[in-house]
Design a protein around this motif. Structure first.
Motif, PDB file in Angstrom:
ATOM      1  N   UNK A  41      28.505  26.542  46.118  1.00 43.80           N
ATOM      2  CA  UNK A  41      29.485  25.960  45.611  1.00 43.80           C
ATOM      3  C   UNK A  41      30.575  27.028  45.899  1.00 43.80           C
ATOM      4  N   UNK A  42      30.462  28.217  46.282  1.00 48.90           N
ATOM      5  CA  UNK A  42      31.445  29.069  46.766  1.00 48.90           C
ATOM      6  C   UNK A  42      32.038  28.762  48.091  1.00 48.90           C
ATOM      7  N   UNK A  43      31.008  28.365  48.996  1.00 45.84           N
ATOM      8  CA  UNK A  43      31.329  28.011  50.389  1.00 45.84           C
ATOM      9  C   UNK A  43      32.097  26.773  50.532  1.00 45.84           C
ATOM     10  N   UNK A  97      42.023  28.958  38.651  1.00 40.51           N
ATOM     11  CA  UNK A  97      41.970  30.258  38.090  1.00 40.51           C
ATOM     12  C   UNK A  97      41.293  31.203  38.933  1.00 40.51           C
ATOM     13  N   UNK A  98      42.255  32.491  39.014  1.00 39.01           N
ATOM     14  CA  UNK A  98      41.716  33.339  40.076  1.00 39.01           C
ATOM     15  C   UNK A  98      40.624  34.220  39.421  1.00 39.01           C
ATOM     16  N   UNK A  99      40.805  34.325  38.230  1.00 37.88           N
ATOM     17  CA  UNK A  99      39.761  35.162  37.502  1.00 37.88           C
ATOM     18  C   UNK A  99      38.309  34.636  37.594  1.00 37.88           C
ATOM     19  N   UNK A 100      38.231  33.156  37.440  1.00 38.35           N
ATOM     20  CA  UNK A 100      37.082  32.415  37.586  1.00 38.35           C
ATOM     21  C   UNK A 100      36.601  32.529  39.151  1.00 38.35           C
ATOM     22  N   UNK A 101      37.299  32.252  40.286  1.00 40.03           N
ATOM     23  CA  UNK A 101      36.897  32.313  41.557  1.00 40.03           C
ATOM     24  C   UNK A 101      36.407  33.736  41.908  1.00 40.03           C
ATOM     25  N   UNK A 102      36.984  34.849  41.308  1.00 36.85           N
ATOM     26  CA  UNK A 102      36.496  36.361  41.767  1.00 36.85           C
ATOM     27  C   UNK A 102      35.209  36.362  41.112  1.00 36.85           C
ATOM     28  N   UNK A 103      34.927  35.981  39.724  1.00 36.54           N
ATOM     29  CA  UNK A 103      33.762  36.195  39.432  1.00 36.54           C
ATOM     30  C   UNK A 103      32.479  35.387  39.827  1.00 36.54           C
ATOM     31  N   UNK A 104      32.988  34.002  40.442  1.00 38.15           N
ATOM     32  CA  UNK A 104      32.083  33.277  41.213  1.00 38.15           C
ATOM     33  C   UNK A 104      31.497  34.220  42.657  1.00 38.15           C
ATOM     34  N   UNK A 105      32.651  34.604  43.194  1.00 39.45           N
ATOM     35  CA  UNK A 105      32.407  35.409  44.274  1.00 39.45           C
ATOM     36  C   UNK A 105      31.440  36.566  44.003  1.00 39.45           C
ATOM     37  N   UNK A 106      31.698  37.490  43.043  1.00 38.80           N
ATOM     38  CA  UNK A 106      30.878  38.347  42.717  1.00 38.80           C
ATOM     39  C   UNK A 106      29.574  38.045  42.136  1.00 38.80           C
ATOM     40  N   UNK A 157      34.760  48.050  46.475  1.00 35.72           N
ATOM     41  CA  UNK A 157      33.893  46.746  46.256  1.00 35.72           C
ATOM     42  C   UNK A 157      33.532  46.426  47.713  1.00 35.72           C
ATOM     43  N   UNK A 158      33.437  47.237  48.664  1.00 32.04           N
ATOM     44  CA  UNK A 158      33.113  46.842  49.985  1.00 32.04           C
ATOM     45  C   UNK A 158      31.849  46.165  50.084  1.00 32.04           C
ATOM     46  N   UNK A 159      30.938  46.685  49.263  1.00 36.12           N
ATOM     47  CA  UNK A 159      29.526  46.136  49.226  1.00 36.12           C
ATOM     48  C   UNK A 159      29.324  44.757  48.778  1.00 36.12           C
ATOM     49  N   UNK A 160      30.425  44.074  48.067  1.00 41.70           N
ATOM     50  CA  UNK A 160      30.322  42.797  47.576  1.00 41.70           C
ATOM     51  C   UNK A 160      31.248  42.014  48.740  1.00 41.70           C
ATOM     52  N   UNK A 161      30.718  41.462  49.660  1.00 45.55           N
ATOM     53  CA  UNK A 161      31.544  40.918  50.602  1.00 45.55           C
ATOM     54  C   UNK A 161      32.243  39.711  50.139  1.00 45.55           C
ATOM     55  N   UNK A 162      31.757  38.776  49.472  1.00 46.68           N
ATOM     56  CA  UNK A 162      32.630  37.655  49.066  1.00 46.68           C
ATOM     57  C   UNK A 162      33.820  37.903  48.302  1.00 46.68           C
ATOM     58  N   UNK A 163      33.552  38.859  47.167  1.00 43.22           N
ATOM     59  CA  UNK A 163      34.288  39.295  46.457  1.00 43.22           C
ATOM     60  C   UNK A 163      35.492  40.044  46.940  1.00 43.22           C
TER      61      UNK A 163
END
Length: 450
Positions: free
Chosen positions: A222-224, A247-256, A304-310
Motif C-alpha cells: 500500500x505504501x509503494x 492526511x500527512x499524519x496518516x501517511x507518516x504512520x503508514x510509513x512507520x 529516525x534514520x533507522x526507519x527508511x520509509x518514514x
C-alpha cells in the motif's frame, strides 16, 4: 520379464515392457521405499541414547486431521533432523488422541521414552495444558524431557502488540485493500490503472491474520502504491477513503508501520529454517531487544534514520518529527521490548555458558554438578579438545566429545538436541497442501507408517 524373455524371446519381452504398471505395483513400491527409509531412521535413532521430537496437527483439504512428527537425534558426529511419521486423527484432536498415536508408534518401533530429552509443540491448550496437555503427559513418561513452546509462535504473539492509534491506521489500510480486492471489477480496473501509470506492482495483497508475514507485505505494498490507490479511489468517488491519503499524519504512520513490520519480518524469517537450536534463537532475539532499545533511544533524540520509509516521507514534506508521533513510536518500541521479554523469560538467563564455551574462564566449576566436576576439569585442560572446539561447530564439538567425556557432554546435548520451533511441521503441512489437493483428496498419507 525374465520368464517371457526365456520362453518367448527378446521380441516378446520388449512388448511386455511397454505394458504400464498397475496402481497397486506403484503403491507397493512406494510403500517398500517408505518402510526402508523408516527402518534406517529408527536404526539411527536407537544408536544414541538421546533424541527429541516436534509435532503438530492440521486439517487437510478432505477435512481429515493429520498429525506430523519430526525427530532430532545424533548421528555421524552431528545432530540430524528427520521426518518420523504421519498419522490421521480419526475423531477428536485432544491430548489423549495425540498421545495415543505417539505412544503406539513408540511401542511398535521399540523407542524408549527415557531417551526423550525434549518435545516442541505449538501453544494450543491440547499441547501446553498444565494438567492434561500433551507435554505434561510426555513429562510423566520422560521426567527429564524439556517441554518447549515453539519460539516462532511465541515471537508472532509478542509482535502483535500495537498502540490504539497505530491499530486504527492498520485497520484503515486493510479496509482500503478490501474495497479494491473483494470486487472483481475493482481489481481489474485497478490493474489497468497501474499498467497505464507504469507502476511497479499491479495488484494489492490481502491481509491474513494467521500468516506471520502478512502485515508487512500488505502495508508495504500500500505504501509503494499510494499514488495509484489514491487516484483509483478518487475515480470511484470514495472520499471517505481518499481522505486518509491527504492526511500527512496518516501517511507518516503508514510509513512507520511499513518500516517496523519489515524489521519484524526479517527476524521472523531468520528464526525459520532447518538445523537450528535454542542458542541461535536466543542470540537473534537478544540482538533484536538491543535494537529496540537503541531505536527507542534514538527516536527520543529525534533521529529516525533507522526507519527508511518514514525518513523519506519526512524529507518529502520538509517537516520535523512531531512530539505526538515520537511518543507513539517510543511507546510501541517499548511495548514490543516488554512483550518479547515476557514471552521469552529465558533471554535473561545465562545457563548456557558451558554449552557455548566450556573453556571460558568465567565459567565457575562449582556450577557443574559434583559428580562430573572432575570430568569437566579434564575436558577444560585438554588441549586437543580446545583446538577441536575452535575448528568445529558447537553441535559437532559436543557430539564428538561424547565418546571421551560422556557425562559432561550430556548437559550441552540436552540443550542442543531439543527442537526450538515447529518449523519442520509447518513446512511439512505446506508440502501436504501441494500433495493432497481436491483432485487427490483420497490420497493416503500414512502409507508404510510414514
Amino acid at each position: 520379464m525374465e520368464a517371457v524373455n526365456l520362453i518367448l524371446g527378446e521380441t516378446s519381452a520388449k512388448k511386455m515392457q511397454q505394458v504400464s504398471l498397475s496402481n497397486n505395483t506403484i503403491q507397493r513400491r512406494i510403500s517398500k521405499m517408505s518402510m526402508d527409509v523408516k527402518e534406517q531412521v529408527l536404526t539411527e535413532i536407537k544408536g544414541f541414547p538421546l533424541f527429541s521430537f516436534q509435532l503438530d496437527e492440521s486439517t487437510d483439504v478432505s477435512s481429515c486431521s493429520q498429525l506430523l512428527v519430526f525427530v532430532r537425534y545424533i548421528n555421524s558426529g552431528d545432530i540430524k533432523d528427520e521426518f518420523l511419521f504421519c498419522s490421521a486423527l480419526e475423531t477428536t484432536t485432544k491430548a489423549d488422541d495425540v498421545m495415543e498415536k505417539v505412544s503406539t508408534f513408540f511401542q511398535e518401533e521399540d523407542l524408549q521414552w527415557e531417551n526423550v530429552c525434549g518435545v516442541c509443540t505449538d501453544g494450543a491448550p491440547a499441547m501446553l495444558g498444565s494438567k492434561s496437555g500433551f507435554q505434561s503427559r510426555v513429562k510423566k513418561l520422560a521426567p527429564q524431557a524439556k517441554g518447549i513452546h515453539c519460539m516462532i509462535h511465541r515471537y508472532a504473539l509478542a509482535s502483535k502488540t500495537l498502540p490504539a492509534s497505530l491499530q486504527e491506521v492498520l485497520q484503515s489500510v486493510i479496509k482500503i485493500v478490501n474495497y479494491i480486492k473483494t470486487k472483481a471489477l475493482n481489481t481489474r480496473l485497478f490493474k489497468e490503472l497501474c499498467k497505464d501509470m507504469n507502476a511497479d506492482h499491479e495488484v494489492l495483497l490481502f491481509y491474513t491474520a494467521v500468516r506471520w508475514l502478512s502485515k508487512e507485505n500488505v502495508i508495504n505494498r500500500v505504501f509503494e502504491m499510494k499514488d495509484e490507490i489514491k487516484l483509483f479511489l478518487e475515480t470511484q468517488e470514495r472520499k471517505d477513503l481518499v481522505v486518509h491519503f491527504e492526511d500527512e499524519a496518516w501517511n507518516k504512520r503508514v510509513a512507520y508501520l511499513a518500516d517496523i513490520f519489515d524489521q519484524l519480518n526479517k527476524l521472523n524469517l531468520k528464526l525459520q529454517g532447518r538445523e537450528t537450536h535454542v542458542l541461535l534463537f536466543q542470540d537473534s532475539l537478544r540482538a533484536f531487544v538491543s535494537k529496540l532499545q537503541n531505536w527507542r533511544w534514538k527516536t527520543n533524540l529525534g533521529n529516525i534514520a533507522m526507519f527508511e520509509k518514514l525518513c523519506g516521507v519526512m524529507d518529502e514534506s520538509h517537516i520535523q518529527l512531531d512530539q505526538f508521533l515520537k511518543d507513539e513510536i517510543t511507546e510501541h518500541l517499548q511495548s514490543l521490548e516488554k512483550e518479547v521479554k515476557r514471552y521469552f523469560p529465558e533471554l535473561s538467563q545465562e545457563q548456557e555458558v558451558l554449552v557455548r564455551n566450556p573453556f571460558c574462564t568465567e565459567l565457575d566449576v562449582s556450577s557443574i554438578p559434583d559428580e562430573i566436576q572432575d570430568e569437566y576439569l579434564d575436558l577444560r585442560n585438554d588441549s586437543s579438545a580446545h583446538d577441536l572446539f575452535k575448528a568445529k561447530y558447537v553441535t559437532q564439538f559436543w557430539c564428538g566429545m561424547y565418546q571421551s567425556y560422556s557425562k559432561i557432554s550430556m548437559i550441552p546435548l540436552r540443550v542442543l538436541v531439543p527442537f526450538a520451533s515447529t518449523y519442520l511441521c509447518e513446512a511439512g503441512f505446506s508440502t501436504l497442501v501441494d500433495m493432497k489437493t481436491k483432485n487427490r483428496k483420497r490420497l493416503e498419507l500414512d502409507v508404510g507408517g510414514r
